[in-house]
Design an enzyme around this catalytic site. Structure first.
Site, PDB file in Angstrom:
ATOM      1  N   ASP A 146     111.769 102.033 -48.510  1.00  0.00           N
ATOM      2  CA  ASP A 146     112.215 102.888 -47.415  1.00  0.00           C
ATOM      3  C   ASP A 146     111.543 103.402 -46.340  1.00  0.00           C
ATOM      4  OD1 ASP A 146     111.132 104.342 -49.217  1.00  0.00           O
ATOM      5  OD2 ASP A 146     112.150 105.808 -48.301  1.00  0.00           O
TER       6      ASP A 146
ATOM      7  N   GLU B  72     110.548 106.676 -51.582  1.00  0.00           N
ATOM      8  CA  GLU B  72     109.300 107.455 -51.276  1.00  0.00           C
ATOM      9  C   GLU B  72     109.777 108.640 -50.287  1.00  0.00           C
ATOM     10  OE1 GLU B  72     105.503 108.384 -49.825  1.00  0.00           O
ATOM     11  OE2 GLU B  72     107.436 107.924 -48.283  1.00  0.00           O
TER      12      GLU B  72
END
Length: 388
Positions: A80, A159
């Site tokens: 991400d 994350e």
């Protein structure tokens, strides 16, 4: 594909995470990249590569025959990107830096080919550079470039919103220790990070017509302003550095009837961290005494802790990374992260996991950049780390 081509491909996937999402992973674009990476790992020879239902990509490379007793080393990066800057329609380009044509780049990079976005979005080096470097290193391991023990691979979702370790499958990963390839400029090794907590504060008031409000109106927006005004002025991100902790108000919204605040608390020192949480709790209790019980509803949730207390018991892992960098002509720089990584959570869950650089800079910004040379150099370093 080489590591640069991989990176340029990966950044075209829109994978920004979303803190307000109720799904896991928080955005569907992460699953699209996860499926692509799963197939790519299989193509380079990671036979058991698979994406699980939670969006994590796992794979393993068997040890070179005769090296089965070497420690199993894990390599982790997150798919991400930060929601702090636009992450869709990323248009990367390679620009030779002349000292003036790119913002926020140090002069030591003059003459380097730098990968940047077009200035309207972030680039995605955090952490697609780490992903590209790991995949490229794995391809070289599978091609027999060096002798090595078994290697475990994982690419994680979410994350950037603090959830990357939430559904990490330790049993499936099955490593003795690991590295997150998620740091900044080349040479960085990080095994100390903030202790972190998230604060959610709701303030409840009572609205009535302002023309007849004397003695009746309880303005939640003003009450919240009073709370904020009691936080230490000099203990914000804009006034701190190094190992100095802070209170960071990140979101405020409200009316006379209800107001809301989001805040994060950070400190490298565990005792000071606990003191900061206690201070915020006392502020809310004081204001509840002043305005009535239930006016301030406070929730403090710990996010992660300083992994230093774990990694200090396993410094041979850090030494391994330092030696790999020195062998590739890179001077290691030990720094304390003014943030956190998946590795902090994983370290406290039994998987010692310091962080190493990707080579990128200016993360979470439209001026994010990474030198082309750093992508290749970090690939070399990863290969050296896992070499038996």
């Amino acid at each position: 594909m080489n590591v640069t081509e991989r990176f340029l491909k990966y950044v075209t996937f829109a994978t920004a995470s979303d803190e307000d999402s109720t799904t896991f992973p928080s955005t569907s674009g992460q699953l699209v990249l996860a499926d692509y990476l799963t197939e790519e790992l299989r193509m380079i020879g990671v036979a058991d590569a698979e994406r699980d239902l939670n969006g994590y990509v796992y794979g393993h490379i068997p040890a070179t025959p005769g090296f089965e007793n070497e420690p199993v080393i894990g390599l982790i990066a997150h798919m991400d990107t930060s929601p702090d800057a636009p992450g869709e329609n990323v248009n990367p380009k390679i620009v030779k830096y002349d000292g003036k044509n790119l913002p926020m780049i140090d002069d030591r990079y003059i003459g380097e080919d730098m990968i940047v976005s077009d200035g309207t979005t972030l680039l995605g080096a955090d952490d697609k550079a780490g992903v590209a470097e790991i995949v490229s290193a794995c391809e070289r391991l599978i091609n027999g470039e060096v002798k090595h023990g078994a290697v475990s691979i994982c690419f994680t979702p979410d994350e950037e919103i603090g959830s990357g370790a939430d559904r990490f499958d330790h049993k499936r990963f099955a490593a003795d220790f690991a590295y997150t390839v998620d740091g900044g400029e080349l040479g960085g090794i990080e095994y100390e990070n903030f202790n972190a907590a998230a604060v959610r504060l709701n303030v409840y008031g009572l609205n009535t017509h302002p023309g007849s409000a004397k003695g009746k109106m309880r303005n939640a927006a003003l009450y919240l302003n009073e709370f904020i005004s009691m936080l230490p002025d000099a203990e914000t991100p804009a006034h701190t550095e190094g190992r100095e902790g802070f209170y960071h108000v990140s979101y405020v919204n409200g009316t006379e009837s209800k107001a809301e605040l989001h805040m994060i608390i950070r400190d490298h020192d565990r005792e000071k961290f606990e003191g900061r949480k206690l201070f915020v709790s006392r502020l809310a209790a004081y204001l509840n005494d002043k305005y009535g019980d239930g006016t301030f509803s406070l929730q403090i949730t710990d996010s992660y802790y300083n992994m230093r207390e774990i990694i200090e018991k396993h410094m041979e892992i850090v030494e391994r990374a330092k030696e790999a960098m020195l062998a590739n002509g890179v001077e290691p720089v030990i720094t304390a992260i003014r943030g956190g990584t998946d590795g902090a959570r994983l370290s406290f869950e039994g998987l010692p996991c310091p962080d190493i650089s990707t080579g990128g800079m200016n993360y979470h910004s439209i001026y994010e950049a990474i030198p082309v040379s750093a992508l290749g150099k970090m690939t070399d370093i990863i290969v050296k780390i896992v070499e038996a």
